[in-house]
Design an enzyme around this catalytic site. Structure first.
Site, PDB file in Angstrom:
ATOM      1  N   LEU A 198       0.767  -1.253  -0.075  1.00 28.89           N
ATOM      2  CA  LEU A 198       0.119  -0.051  -0.029  1.00 28.89           C
ATOM      3  C   LEU A 198       0.899   1.130   0.014  1.00 28.89           C
ATOM      4  O   LEU A 198       0.578   2.277  -0.540  1.00 28.89           O
ATOM      5  CB  LEU A 198      -0.991   0.098   1.383  1.00 28.89           C
TER       6      LEU A 198
ATOM      7  N   ARG B 294       0.385   4.169  -2.797  1.00 24.94           N
ATOM      8  CA  ARG B 294      -0.008   5.330  -2.561  1.00 24.94           C
ATOM      9  C   ARG B 294       0.614   6.386  -3.184  1.00 24.94           C
ATOM     10  O   ARG B 294      -0.027   7.267  -4.056  1.00 24.94           O
ATOM     11  CB  ARG B 294      -0.023   5.583  -0.989  1.00 24.94           C
TER      12      ARG B 294
ATOM     13  N   TYR C 215      -9.325   4.037  -2.865  1.00 25.69           N
ATOM     14  CA  TYR C 215      -8.528   2.849  -2.707  1.00 25.69           C
ATOM     15  C   TYR C 215      -7.093   3.238  -2.143  1.00 25.69           C
ATOM     16  O   TYR C 215      -6.646   4.529  -2.132  1.00 25.69           O
ATOM     17  CB  TYR C 215      -8.713   2.066  -3.982  1.00 25.69           C
ATOM     18  N   GLU C 216      -6.404   2.182  -2.010  1.00 25.57           N
ATOM     19  CA  GLU C 216      -5.196   2.172  -1.468  1.00 25.57           C
ATOM     20  C   GLU C 216      -5.277   2.999  -0.152  1.00 25.57           C
ATOM     21  O   GLU C 216      -4.181   3.733   0.329  1.00 25.57           O
ATOM     22  CB  GLU C 216      -4.114   3.062  -2.232  1.00 25.57           C
ATOM     23  N   GLY C 217      -6.364   2.651   0.556  1.00 26.43           N
ATOM     24  CA  GLY C 217      -6.542   3.313   1.907  1.00 26.43           C
ATOM     25  C   GLY C 217      -7.342   4.686   1.730  1.00 26.43           C
ATOM     26  O   GLY C 217      -6.908   5.463   1.110  1.00 26.43           O
TER      27      GLY C 217
END
Length: 597
Positions: free
Chosen positions: A262, A266, A404-406
């Protein structure tokens, strides 16, 4: 000159010199050639076929990925020993940047395959696993997908319920569970799957070949707001047999794999938003120059010029910060390799070192991308709402980038949380500078008017003072709540916005100062205007968010003292004329009829 390599997060307590940052103007010949090759691929293969992506032509997404593989674009980050190009981190960012300009559907497929589909094997796989799978993934012969999210495990990724049970003969694991929102699921050849063995605290990673006869079934394609031709399905595993040799890394190491994947995802997501912004600005400028109302092009109207200037500024700043961080990561990777680390160890630790910056960029650039697309629709007016123009699809595709990606909320809290953890480990000295700021609040201010004759002399002083404002708020928060600070999310979000704006504004100033020294101030007056414009907004945002933090942290005399300090830390001596700055930027855009920085 010896390059000063800082640690991740140190920017908040350390002055960075412009000579020590990398900018897009520093691309070498190989990188410039790579950029032109990628742009040619996008302009020839993807942009003319946007309608196919918008009509959910998943087969076209797959065939476009295969063409990218034939050109070597899927293997840029893969070492040459496994069929890739073995290029550095900045070059991988560059490819991710320019290949993502046409459509979010292809960008998502590309990112899912090259990042979370291929990278976990490259960085965590053993030699046999890398020899078996990575060359196929690097060329596009095979495609990868990443199975982490479950119905009850999203942001809390380690809470997944998918089980992996060792067979009686010890030869394979039987995986059973449900995964959702799996990009590339409809055409991938292998999955990176995370499952829990027995009652382990942490999940474990596995390489699972996509064989429907082995207990793997797919849900229907999800019908989504955007990224419509990105294949997104649920994946169900029912006693799926996975050889023990396909465990990725060690048992219980899956959560670490997921988190490090991740981190890379990011910063790559930030890169994937950059060329979209450039193209939206260019299309908006061109439309504004062509659209006649009241017998004049709408590009002559102040309201439109303001929008164009702000859109271009955010694109320039995002680009400045993204490549600054990418080069810092590459420097750290190279340093570790020189110290004897393997490629795997060096890249893992290099990216992990700058996890704070990765989260900052993910939040800042994804939100600027959404705002850029929104303003693009506004400039196009009614036509912007129509599928006949690229603005509405750009707006829809941009929306997922904040999730997405947190989610951006998770990443905001992570940025500050990771910084505090680094301080506690002694990797970044926050306590010393925070105590100095506390002492400064008790001192008598200096009323002398400084000499601001040099370029950015006042702006750099303001950046320094903004850092003090952050240290004042963050230091007080840590002092008051200690390890319980993570429970105070609203306060973390306020501090995070301060941290984000400081990094982005400083990055733009450093880039602009560097190119001004090389080309002369007159040659980059528009870039100077953008750096000054962004800083002006950053000061306002930081002032607002700091007030929220101070109100939550202090009362009475302490609160009054902190508010007085904040006014001191956010005060201009020479307030810039932001309307004049916008006009400088807009005039060049309109004259060149495109994003031209």
């Amino acid at each position: 000159m010896t390059k000063d390599i800082t640690r991740g997060g140190q920017f908040i307590v350390k002055e960075t010199k412009c000579e020590n940052v990398f900018t897009p103007e520093d691309f070498n010949e190989e990188q410039r050639m790579m950029r032109e090759s990628v742009k040619e691929f996008v302009d020839k293969e993807l942009w003319p076929n946007k309608h196919r992506f918008e009509s959910k032509d998943y087969g076209f997404t797959k065939s476009s990925m295969q063409k990218a593989g034939e050109l070597g674009l899927l293997g840029v980050a893969v070492p040459e020993a496994y069929g890739g190009l073995g290029m550095g981190f900045v070059s991988t960012m560059l490819v991710c940047d320019y290949i993502s300009g046409a459509t979010g559907s292809f960008s998502t497929a590309f990112g899912a395959h090259t990042g979370i589909g291929t990278m976990p094997i490259t960085l965590y796989g053993n030699e046999a696993q890398k020899q078996k799978y990575v060359p196929k993934l690097a060329t596009g012969e095979w495609f990868g997908a990443y199975c982490l999210t479950e119905p009850d495990a999203g942001s809390d990724a380690n809470s997944g319920k998918t089980k992996a049970v060792l067979s009686a003969d010890g030869k394979y694991y039987a995986i059973t569970g449900q995964k959702m929102w799996i990009s590339n699921a409809g055409f991938c050849n292998l999955f990176i799957v995370f499952a829990r063995i027995e009652d382990d605290k942490n999940i474990t990673g596995f390489i699972v070949e996509n064989d429907p006869s082995n207990g793997i079934t797919l849900g229907e394609e999800e019908h989504k707001l955007g990224i419509r031709a990105s294949s997104t399905r649920q994946v169900f595993f029912n006693e799926t047999k996975v050889p023990v040799e396909n465990m990725l890394s060690e048992r219980g190491n899956g959560f670490k794999i997921a988190m490090n994947a991740l981190n890379v995802g990011r910063i790559k997501l930030a890169a994937a938003c950059l060329d979209s912004q450039r193209r939206i600005v260019s299309k908006s400028v061109q439309y504004a120059n062509e659209r006649i109302q009241f017998n004049t092009p709408i590009s002559s109207f102040g309201a439109i010029r303001t929008k164009l200037a702000e859109m271009a500024t955010n694109a320039y700043v995002g680009e400045s910060a993204s490549y600054r961080a990418a080069a810092a990561i590459e420097d750290r990777i190279n340093q570790r390799i020189e110290e004897g680390n393997s490629h795997q160890e060096a890249e893992l630790k290099g990216v992990e070192e700058f996890a704070i910056e990765c989260s900052i960029l993910k939040v800042a650039v994804s939100e600027d991308m959404q705002n850029c697309a929104d303003e693009g629709i506004q400039i196009f007016g009614g036509m912007g709402f129509s599928e006949d123009t690229p603005m509405e699809s750009a707006w829809r595709d941009a929306r997922i980038t904040r999730i997405y990606e947190g989610t951006n909320e998770i990443n905001r809290m992570l940025a500050v949380g990771m910084l505090i953890k680094k301080a506690m480990k002694g990797h970044v000295d926050l306590i010393g500078p925070a105590m100095k700021v506390a002492d400064e609040l008790l001192s008598i201010p200096d009323f002398d008017v400084p000499d601001y004759s040099e370029l950015f002399s006042e702006e750099k002083e303001i950046i320094s003072k903004l850092k003090k404002a952050f240290l004042m708020v963050a230091g007080s928060a840590v002092q008051k709540y200690g390890p319980d600070l993570e429970k105070h999310q609203a306060l973390l979000l306020a501090a995070s916005d301060m941290l984000i704006e400081i990094y982005m504004a400083e990055s733009a100033l450093l880039r602009t100062e560097k190119i001004a020294k090389a080309k002369g101030e007159e040659a980059v007056k528009e870039e100077i205007a953008m750096a000054q414009l962004y800083l002006y907004h950053a000061v306002d945002i930081i002032s607002l968010r700091a007030k929220e933090g101070i109100a939550a942290l202090a009362e009475g005399d302490e609160q009054r003292m902190m508010l007085m300090g904040l006014r001191r830390f956010t005060k201009y001596t020479n307030l810039p004329n932001i309307n004049a700055l916008r006009e400088i930027i807009a005039s060049k855009l309109i004259d060149k009829n495109e994003y031209c920085f």
